[in-house]
Scaffold this motif. Structure first.
Motif, mmCIF file in Angstrom:
data_model
loop_
_atom_site.group_PDB
_atom_site.id
_atom_site.type_symbol
_atom_site.label_atom_id
_atom_site.label_comp_id
_atom_site.label_asym_id
_atom_site.label_seq_id
_atom_site.Cartn_x
_atom_site.Cartn_y
_atom_site.Cartn_z
ATOM 1 N N MET A 163 2.267 11.742 -3.686
ATOM 2 C CA MET A 163 3.654 12.094 -3.346
ATOM 3 C C MET A 163 3.959 13.508 -3.830
ATOM 4 O O MET A 163 3.904 13.786 -5.034
ATOM 5 N N PRO A 164 4.267 14.437 -2.921
ATOM 6 C CA PRO A 164 4.573 15.809 -3.364
ATOM 7 C C PRO A 164 5.973 15.890 -3.973
ATOM 8 O O PRO A 164 6.860 15.119 -3.599
ATOM 9 N N ILE A 165 6.149 16.813 -4.892
ATOM 10 C CA ILE A 165 7.457 16.940 -5.553
ATOM 11 C C ILE A 165 8.533 17.312 -4.532
ATOM 12 O O ILE A 165 9.709 16.985 -4.702
ATOM 13 N N THR A 166 8.137 17.939 -3.427
ATOM 14 C CA THR A 166 9.113 18.313 -2.394
ATOM 15 C C THR A 166 9.805 17.066 -1.825
ATOM 16 O O THR A 166 10.996 17.096 -1.529
ATOM 17 N N SER A 167 9.063 15.962 -1.703
ATOM 18 C CA SER A 167 9.676 14.719 -1.211
ATOM 19 C C SER A 167 10.665 14.177 -2.232
ATOM 20 O O SER A 167 11.683 13.578 -1.879
ATOM 21 N N ILE A 168 10.363 14.370 -3.513
ATOM 22 C CA ILE A 168 11.285 13.909 -4.556
ATOM 23 C C ILE A 168 12.574 14.726 -4.507
ATOM 24 O O ILE A 168 13.667 14.186 -4.670
ATOM 25 N N TYR A 169 12.435 16.024 -4.219
ATOM 26 C CA TYR A 169 13.653 16.837 -4.072
ATOM 27 C C TYR A 169 14.487 16.386 -2.880
ATOM 28 O O TYR A 169 15.719 16.442 -2.927
ATOM 29 N N VAL A 170 13.836 15.933 -1.821
ATOM 30 C CA VAL A 170 14.586 15.408 -0.670
ATOM 31 C C VAL A 170 15.394 14.177 -1.109
ATOM 32 O O VAL A 170 16.573 14.039 -0.777
ATOM 33 N N LEU A 171 14.766 13.306 -1.903
ATOM 34 C CA LEU A 171 15.474 12.125 -2.402
ATOM 35 C C LEU A 171 16.651 12.530 -3.300
ATOM 36 O O LEU A 171 17.765 12.004 -3.175
ATOM 37 N N ILE A 172 16.399 13.489 -4.187
ATOM 38 C CA ILE A 172 17.449 13.940 -5.100
ATOM 39 C C ILE A 172 18.633 14.531 -4.314
ATOM 40 O O ILE A 172 19.795 14.210 -4.579
ATOM 41 N N ASP A 173 18.321 15.349 -3.314
ATOM 42 C CA ASP A 173 19.391 15.928 -2.484
ATOM 43 C C ASP A 173 20.185 14.833 -1.780
ATOM 44 O O ASP A 173 21.407 14.923 -1.650
ATOM 45 N N THR A 174 19.474 13.791 -1.347
ATOM 46 C CA THR A 174 20.130 12.682 -0.657
ATOM 47 C C THR A 174 21.055 11.929 -1.620
ATOM 48 O O THR A 174 22.164 11.541 -1.265
ATOM 49 N N MET A 175 20.602 11.748 -2.860
ATOM 50 C CA MET A 175 21.437 11.081 -3.872
ATOM 51 C C MET A 175 22.697 11.904 -4.149
ATOM 52 O O MET A 175 23.800 11.367 -4.301
ATOM 53 N N PRO A 186 0.825 -1.195 0.000
ATOM 54 C CA PRO A 186 0.000 0.000 0.000
ATOM 55 C C PRO A 186 0.871 1.261 0.000
ATOM 56 O O PRO A 186 1.873 1.325 0.703
ATOM 57 N N GLY A 187 0.432 2.216 -0.789
ATOM 58 C CA GLY A 187 1.252 3.400 -1.026
ATOM 59 C C GLY A 187 0.735 4.621 -0.291
ATOM 60 O O GLY A 187 -0.236 4.568 0.473
ATOM 61 N N ILE A 188 1.415 5.710 -0.553
ATOM 62 C CA ILE A 188 1.122 6.990 0.096
ATOM 63 C C ILE A 188 -0.300 7.468 -0.215
ATOM 64 O O ILE A 188 -0.782 7.330 -1.339
ATOM 65 N N LEU A 189 -0.946 8.038 0.788
ATOM 66 C CA LEU A 189 -2.258 8.678 0.599
ATOM 67 C C LEU A 189 -2.147 10.128 1.075
ATOM 68 O O LEU A 189 -1.315 10.439 1.924
ATOM 69 N N PRO A 190 -2.996 11.013 0.532
ATOM 70 C CA PRO A 190 -2.910 12.419 0.955
ATOM 71 C C PRO A 190 -3.189 12.545 2.457
ATOM 72 O O PRO A 190 -4.095 11.898 2.986
ATOM 73 N N HIS A 191 -2.415 13.390 3.121
ATOM 74 C CA HIS A 191 -2.547 13.527 4.570
ATOM 75 C C HIS A 191 -3.954 13.971 4.969
ATOM 76 O O HIS A 191 -4.526 13.468 5.937
ATOM 77 N N GLU A 192 -4.540 14.883 4.192
ATOM 78 C CA GLU A 192 -5.880 15.355 4.584
ATOM 79 C C GLU A 192 -6.923 14.242 4.460
ATOM 80 O O GLU A 192 -7.890 14.212 5.218
ATOM 81 N N VAL A 193 -6.703 13.344 3.525
ATOM 82 C CA VAL A 193 -7.604 12.186 3.393
ATOM 83 C C VAL A 193 -7.501 11.300 4.637
ATOM 84 O O VAL A 193 -8.511 10.854 5.185
ATOM 85 N N LEU A 194 -6.280 11.086 5.100
ATOM 86 C CA LEU A 194 -6.093 10.249 6.295
ATOM 87 C C LEU A 194 -6.775 10.888 7.505
ATOM 88 O O LEU A 194 -7.396 10.194 8.320
#
Ligand SMILES: *Cc1c(COP(=O)(O)O)cnc(C)c1O
Length: 355
Positions: free
Chosen positions: A335-347, A9-17
């Motif tokens: 998944m917000p693009i901000t999380s993808i930038y966190v991954l990119i920065d980590t790489m 199971p994958g990410i769901l929007p926080h407001e939905v949760l």
């Protein structure tokens, strides 16, 4: 804060949760939990009606199709599709594009002959085979639109002389599709649409009733259509959360807006993988998935320390499937693009440390 790149199971929007959590305690001010009201109450019927309406609206489902919410996951559809569509002694055509496709065709063999029109097994499914003919005497042609494990996606569908059956578990609602091109679409909700426990089925009514076979009620699409997904007690919570997620999607601008966002998200991540000397993408460029981005470390010794760095940065669920290894970043709608930038920065940080 966690950045959830899990495949399902994958990410769901926080407001939905948050809305879902509130409804478990007090559903719409009824003083009752969503989990303790009758599925035949007007309150729940309104939820199911809205969920069906949202599916029709977001995907532009034409007349002549039924929308169902069933149980048993995509895996049950592997069997239910041939049970309802493949006559005894008949033939079904399958494109083998990964493990899920393979599991689907295994189930079809219980009901009739299976013709694998093409496979990319020899390369461990790093691409999708496209050079084949669909036999005109097949009852249907089965494809998997997005291969969750290998990170490949069909960016164009095949014109077919027979009804197309498509497993869209991991990319439904991520992009525009033309429902009229399909006889049957199914998707386990837990990748991109809601929680585990419900499966979306969109079926063209006139492809049913052609096998001459007697089908037990629960496995019969016709019974499920006549019962309006309520032949038996439906998975009320999973349907409710799917409805909330679809409403969230609609508010974001619907499938077209989502598609643009998903393309942009995948693009920045693949660009980093191609640029970064530590990592290498798994899938061939033309078939790369915008939902599941699979990559490996050029040097296998970098694998563990990179996972450790990810963990420190709150990046979770990024370990690749055991049959591919390496890493898999699932970047579903929520998944917000901000999380993808966190991954990119980590790489980048990892590459800098390991020069
Ligand atoms: C996850 C997945 C499945 C299996 O779904 P279940 O709901 O667990 O049965 C099937 N097909 C694809 C493409 C998947 O990603």
């Amino acid at each position: 804060m966690k950045h959830n790149f899990g495949a399902g199971p994958g990410i769901l929007p926080h407001e939905v949760l948050k809305q879902a959590a509130a409804a478990v305690v007090d559903f719409n001010g009824t003083g009752l939990s969503l989990l303790e009201i009758s599925h035949r109450s007007s309150e729940f019927e309104a939820v199911l009606d809205e969920a069906v309406k949202l599916v029709k609206e977001l995907l532009n489902v034409p007349e002549g199709y039924s929308v169902l919410f069933l149980q048993g996951g995509a895996s049950m559809q592997f069997a239910m599709a041939p049970y309802n569509l493949l006559p005894d002694g008949g033939k079904a055509a399958y494109l083998e594009s990964g493990v899920w496709a393979n599991k689907a065709l295994k189930e079809a063999k219980y009901f009739g002959e299976v013709q694998i029109v093409a496979t990319s097994k020899e390369s461990n499914f790093t691409y999708i085979a496209k050079d084949f003919e669909i036999p005109a005497d097949a009852a249907y042609f089965h494809i998997t639109s997005n291969n969750t494990i290998y990170g490949t996606q069909l960016h164009q569908f095949f014109p077919s002389p027979v009804p197309v059956v498509c497993d869209m578990s991991s990319d439904i609602f991520s992009r525009k599709i033309n429902v009229a091109d399909f006889g049957l679409i199914y998707a386990g909700a837990q990748k991109n649409m809601g929680p585990a426990g419900v499966t979306l089925v969109i079926i063209k009514d006139d492809i049913l009733g052609k096998t001459g076979r007697k089908i037990p009620s629960m496995f019969n699409y016709q019974t499920q259509i006549e019962g309006g997904s309520m032949y038996n007690t439906p998975p009320v919570f999973a349907i409710y959360v799917s409805m909330l997620t679809l409403n969230w999607l609609k508010a974001k601008g619907g499938v077209e807006a989502m598609e643009q966002e998903n393309i942009a998200k995948a693009k920045v991540l693949y660009e980093e993988i191609d640029r970064n000397p530590i990592f290498k993408a798994v899938a061939v460029p033309e078939d790369r998935s915008n939902m599941n981005v699979c990559f490996v470390a050029e040097n296998p010794e970098h694998e563990k320390p990179f996972l450790k760095l990810c963990d420190e940065k709150g990046i979770v669920g990024i370990k690749g499937h055991r049959s591919v290894g390496g890493f898999r970043a699932s970047i579903y709608n929520a998944m917000p693009i901000t999380s993808i930038y966190v991954l990119i920065d980590t790489m980048r940080e990892f590459a800098e440390k390991n020069k």
